[in-house]
Design an enzyme around this catalytic site. Structure first.
Site, PDB file in Angstrom:
ATOM      1  N   TRP A 133      30.284  39.947  40.953  1.00  0.00           N
ATOM      2  CA  TRP A 133      29.961  39.158  39.764  1.00  0.00           C
ATOM      3  C   TRP A 133      28.851  38.174  40.107  1.00  0.00           C
ATOM      4  O   TRP A 133      28.863  37.544  41.173  1.00  0.00           O
ATOM      5  CB  TRP A 133      31.218  38.421  39.300  1.00  0.00           C
ATOM      6  CG  TRP A 133      31.046  37.517  38.123  1.00  0.00           C
ATOM      7  CD1 TRP A 133      30.440  37.817  36.938  1.00  0.00           C
ATOM      8  CD2 TRP A 133      31.503  36.167  38.015  1.00  0.00           C
ATOM      9  NE1 TRP A 133      30.498  36.729  36.087  1.00  0.00           N
ATOM     10  CE2 TRP A 133      31.140  35.708  36.724  1.00  0.00           C
ATOM     11  CE3 TRP A 133      32.174  35.307  38.871  1.00  0.00           C
ATOM     12  CZ2 TRP A 133      31.443  34.422  36.276  1.00  0.00           C
ATOM     13  CZ3 TRP A 133      32.482  34.033  38.436  1.00  0.00           C
ATOM     14  CH2 TRP A 133      32.108  33.599  37.148  1.00  0.00           C
ATOM     15  N   ASP A 215      40.383  37.439  42.520  1.00  0.00           N
ATOM     16  CA  ASP A 215      39.786  37.057  41.247  1.00  0.00           C
ATOM     17  C   ASP A 215      40.192  38.134  40.242  1.00  0.00           C
ATOM     18  O   ASP A 215      39.756  39.282  40.342  1.00  0.00           O
ATOM     19  CB  ASP A 215      38.260  36.982  41.369  1.00  0.00           C
ATOM     20  CG  ASP A 215      37.579  36.538  40.077  1.00  0.00           C
ATOM     21  OD1 ASP A 215      38.291  36.235  39.100  1.00  0.00           O
ATOM     22  OD2 ASP A 215      36.336  36.486  40.047  1.00  0.00           O
ATOM     23  N   LYS A 251      39.103  37.223  28.495  1.00  0.00           N
ATOM     24  CA  LYS A 251      39.037  38.593  27.995  1.00  0.00           C
ATOM     25  C   LYS A 251      40.368  39.042  27.393  1.00  0.00           C
ATOM     26  O   LYS A 251      40.409  39.570  26.286  1.00  0.00           O
ATOM     27  CB  LYS A 251      38.641  39.555  29.111  1.00  0.00           C
ATOM     28  CG  LYS A 251      37.141  39.729  29.304  1.00  0.00           C
ATOM     29  CD  LYS A 251      36.503  38.555  29.983  1.00  0.00           C
ATOM     30  CE  LYS A 251      35.039  38.819  30.310  1.00  0.00           C
ATOM     31  NZ  LYS A 251      34.395  37.658  30.946  1.00  0.00           N
TER      32      LYS A 251
END
Length: 408
Positions: A133, A215, A251
């Site tokens: 990311w 994560d 999300k």
């Protein structure tokens, strides 16, 4: 003269810059595959029905107020979030070896965890996957890590997790290095290790005395099954590994701008928790002091009310299912067109992103000629596809790989 003379202009943050370019584009046909947010078949943001209902209930609850939350956050939310990722029957929960810390979505959670490890535990070396990311390295550098290294994750030639090099890189990492692992739906590749590969990774982490920092930004959103998406984390806990886990509810609850996150902490000795929490309180006090209540109240109510929990399960299954359908549709169109290269990885990947394999020149061509906006590394947000545009996108990719030298 100004105190601020000579400050250089930093390059734009790509994902937001590309999104801005899309919004400013005046072409009648354009497609946005940039920013990591869910979109409906109609290309619109989706407020989950259960989230909306819960918000209305909260707004009408006259017993609630706007007083500060505790520094470590909403206690009910912290407990529910920790149970979501570890499982209610987790040995770490049953033995009192885990707890949660409410933070500001995934980014704030990563930052708080990183700053704690650097300033309190004197851990200054971290390894992130290559690729990873786009914000991981910046967060850890700003948090005080002096060595931000890569470990191999992606096999660019074969479009798979390069488990051999991944394990070799972890073997070479110094003891007590922090290892960032994506819990599910790896960003940007969308490809996760298999369960057997996760077991190999855990064995090296344990034997080499490395510290795990998971994560997980897509639990439930990736497969539609929160337990399946948390399998790797729960396996590592079962192996007796200490860790911190960054959870985001952007999300899977659609709460992007509410900044709802939780840092789940798992330790081997409950006696260290008091010290940990006291020092973490100081880290948070120096950053945001107290977290916001609204999003945490929503997540807490949904996760702890059986009827709402079931509504949420149905919502994440609907989102996950639509993404899978769009993956299959894109692959089918590319296959039908006979597009040069191999494209099977599109349906082998999971979650909202696909690492297409398109190179920078091809990306530039897609944007300039076809107004299909995506990131320069070839990452696309599958949620930006729908039944109305998937054929257009497939034809654009087909024309592009024929016109521009391909690495597919």
């Amino acid at each position: 003269m100004s105190f601020f003379d000579g400050i250089p202009v930093a390059p734009p943050i790509e994902v937001f810059h590309k999104n801005k370019l899309y919004l400013e584009e005046t072409a009648p046909v354009k497609v946005n595959l940039t920013i990591g947010a869910y979109r409906t078949e109609e290309g619109q943001p989706w407020v989950l029905p259960v989230v909306h209902e819960t918000e209305v209930e909260i707004a009408n609850d006259t017993t609630l107020n706007h007083e500060y939350l505790p520094v470590l956050g909403h206690e009910g939310f912290r407990k529910a979030a920790t149970e979501l990722v570890l499982g209610e029957n987790s040995p770490a929960i049953k033995e009192g070896r885990s707890f949660g810390v409410q933070c500001l979505s995934g980014t704030g959670t990563l930052r708080a965890g990183a700053e704690f490890l650097a300033s309190v535990c004197n851990m200054k070396t971290v390894y992130v996957s290559n690729p990873t990311w786009g914000n991981h390295k910046l967060v850890f550098k700003k948090a005080g890590f002096t060595a931000v290294n890569d470990y191999t994750f992606w096999d660019y030639d074969n479009k798979r997790v390069h488990i051999e090099k991944l394990l070799a890189d972890l073997e070479a990492a110094p003891e007590k290095s922090v290892i960032i692992l994506h819990g599910c739906a790896h960003n940007p590749t969308g490809m996760d290790p298999t369960q057997d590969q996760w077991k190999q990774i855990a064995e090296v982490v344990k034997r080499k005395n490395l510290f795990t920092f998971f994560d997980i930004a897509y639990q439930g959103f990736a497969s539609g099954d929160p337990a399946a998406d948390a399998w790797a984390i729960r396996y590592f806990v079962d192996q007796g590994l200490e860790m911190v886990v960054s959870q985001s509810f952007a999300k899977n609850f659609g709460l992007y701008n509410e900044r709802v996150g939780n840092l789940t902490v798992v330790v081997n000795n409950p006696a260290v928790i008091a010290g940990f929490q006291s020092q973490m309180s100081l880290v948070i006090r120096a950053n945001w002091s107290n977290p916001p209540a609204h999003g945490a109240r929503i997540v807490h109510k949904v996760l702890t009310t059986p009827e709402r929990r079931e509504q949420w399960n149905q919502a994440i299954q609907a989102m996950s299912s639509r993404i899978k359908q769009m993956r299959a549709a894109l692959l089918a169109k590319l296959t039908e067109l006979g597009t040069p290269g191999t494209w099977g990885h599109i349906t082998q990947q999971i979650g909202m992103f696909s690492y297409t394999g398109l190179n920078t020149a091809q990306v530039d061509h897609l944007i300039a000629v076809h107004k299909v906006f995506l990131l320069s590394d070839g990452r696309i947000n599958i949620c930006g596809l729908n039944t109305k545009n998937v054929e257009y996108v497939a034809k654009a990719i087909d024309e592009t790989v024929r016109a521009v030298k391909s690495n597919i």
